[in-house]
Design an enzyme around this catalytic site. Structure first.
Site, PDB file in Angstrom:
ATOM      1  CG  HIS A  84      -3.191  -0.207  -6.261  1.00  0.00           C
ATOM      2  ND1 HIS A  84      -3.488   0.548  -5.151  1.00  0.00           N
ATOM      3  CD2 HIS A  84      -3.258  -1.503  -5.843  1.00  0.00           C
ATOM      4  CE1 HIS A  84      -3.733  -0.238  -4.117  1.00  0.00           C
ATOM      5  NE2 HIS A  84      -3.594  -1.498  -4.511  1.00  0.00           N
ATOM      6  NE  ARG A 135      -4.354  -1.142   0.111  1.00  0.00           N
ATOM      7  CZ  ARG A 135      -4.523  -2.290  -0.525  1.00  0.00           C
ATOM      8  NH1 ARG A 135      -3.513  -2.826  -1.186  1.00  0.00           N
ATOM      9  NH2 ARG A 135      -5.686  -2.907  -0.513  1.00  0.00           N
ATOM     10  CD  GLU A 193      -2.490   3.717  -5.313  1.00  0.00           C
ATOM     11  OE1 GLU A 193      -3.698   3.366  -5.283  1.00  0.00           O
ATOM     12  OE2 GLU A 193      -1.585   2.987  -4.879  1.00  0.00           O
TER      13      GLU A 193
END
Length: 354
Positions: free
Chosen positions: A294, A246, A275
């Protein structure tokens, strides 16, 4: 016994049909999909009737007002459970849910194989300088093959920070390449770490001995900022850093500095503070960084598995079962009272596995 319709609410972000398919076999479960671009009043009305809120795990794709915090919970008097679409639950205030007697569940392990494969992919890319060679070949001529010469990973040491669902799969894949696997996980005994295929070590030992340091730990108060300037300084000169965990666990500025100085030899990053990261992000300007958005757990196989797991777990919760992937077990006493008040019967206390 509750004789009405049990309502699950979600927003219209990407989903796999597995959830609708599973709920379709339950005549008393209704799935309501709210439009993010639709009237807010419609979403609040749906959430006000919800028994379960199926929430996106991605904090940057779900507007803040729809995160499962104290403000939202005040509008949801019948809400019994918040189900994250992923292994993470950055969009959920677990403490607020616990205080409100609302269970929080995730889908830990559902995308573990995909994330593990992505981790190995980043490691291979960095070690063999695949992306760097690709970029140079597309924009210039005159460089020698030796200028982009990589290294084999066989015989090297990988250090896993966390050896849960993903970490143990990475360990298995790394062994197949002939690597030595170290692991640090404060939640597991040394015997359990060894049974998962790694040599248990202290965190500082892992940093100092590993040719590759790979993060597979949750983002929480104990891990935020864990990989800071001091941690990167402890790594072997030229070692590679990888995170498919993360954003926020590693300090991006400290990593950029360690890469610029040549102390860290490369970084494979699937997760970011923001992100996607801005185009002018310093890490994106470095050739020895392989960057992804991601996407480690974003495969058709993983997505279907995650939505199938979520649906099965929700069905169990609404039948009064204790869910197998419960994040806040301390909420159970208050939850059980609320469940009985809403549903008319007491939930089970034993965990049902799926």
């Amino acid at each position: 016994m509750f004789a009405g319709v049990k309502t699950v609410v979600r927003f219209d972000l990407w989903s796999d049909p597995a959830m609708e398919e599973r709920f379709g076999r339950e005549p008393d479960i209704a799935l309501t999909t709210c439009r993010l671009a639709g009237p807010e009043g419609d979403a609040w009305a749906a959430l006000g009737d919800a028994h379960v809120y199926q929430i996106s795990a991605a904090r940057n794709e779900l507007p803040r007002q729809w995160h499962a915090g104290a403000d939202l919970l005040e509008h949801c008097p019948r809400l019994l459970c918040v189900s994250s679409s992923g292994a993470g639950y950055d969009t959920v205030d677990v403490a607020a849910c616990t205080k409100a007697g609302v269970l929080v569940v995730n889908q830990a392990g559902g995308n573990a194989q995909s994330v593990a494969e992505h981790t190995i992919g980043l490691m291979l890319d960095l070690s063999r300088r695949i992306s760097e060679s690709d970029r140079r070949l597309r924009r210039e001529r005159g460089f020698k093959r030796e200028d982009v010469m990589g290294r084999e990973i066989s015989g090297k040491t990988i250090g896993l920070v966390g050896i849960g669902h993903v970490g143990r799969r990475v360990a298995g894949l790394a062994h197949a390449f002939g690597m030595t696997v170290l692991a640090h996980d404060p939640h597991l005994t040394g015997e359990e770490i060894a049974s998962r295929g790694a040599i248990p070590v202290a965190m500082n030992d892992l940093l100092e001995r590993s040719d590759v340091v790979s993060l597979h730990c949750p983002r929480d108060e104990g891990t935020l900022g864990m990989m800071d300037a001091a941690a990167f300084a402890r790594m072997k000169t030229g070692a590679v850093f990888i995170s498919t965990a993360r954003g926020g666990i590693h300090d991006e500025a400290a990593l950029a500095d360690a890469l610029r100085r040549g102390h860290v030899g490369g970084a494979g990053l699937d997760v970011w503070d923001e992100e996607p990261p801005p185009l002018d992000h310093p890490l994106l300007a470095q050739d020895n960084v392989v960057a992804t958005y991601h996407t480690a757990g974003v495969t058709p196989e993983a997505r279907r598995n995650m939505w199938a797991l979520a649906a099965e777990q929700i069905v169990g919760v609404l039948k009064g079962e204790r869910p197998p992937r419960l994040i806040n077990p301390e909420a159970w006493p208050a939850y059980a009272d609320r469940f009985e008040a809403v549903m008319g019967f007491r939930p089970e206390t034993s965990t049902v596995g799926y």
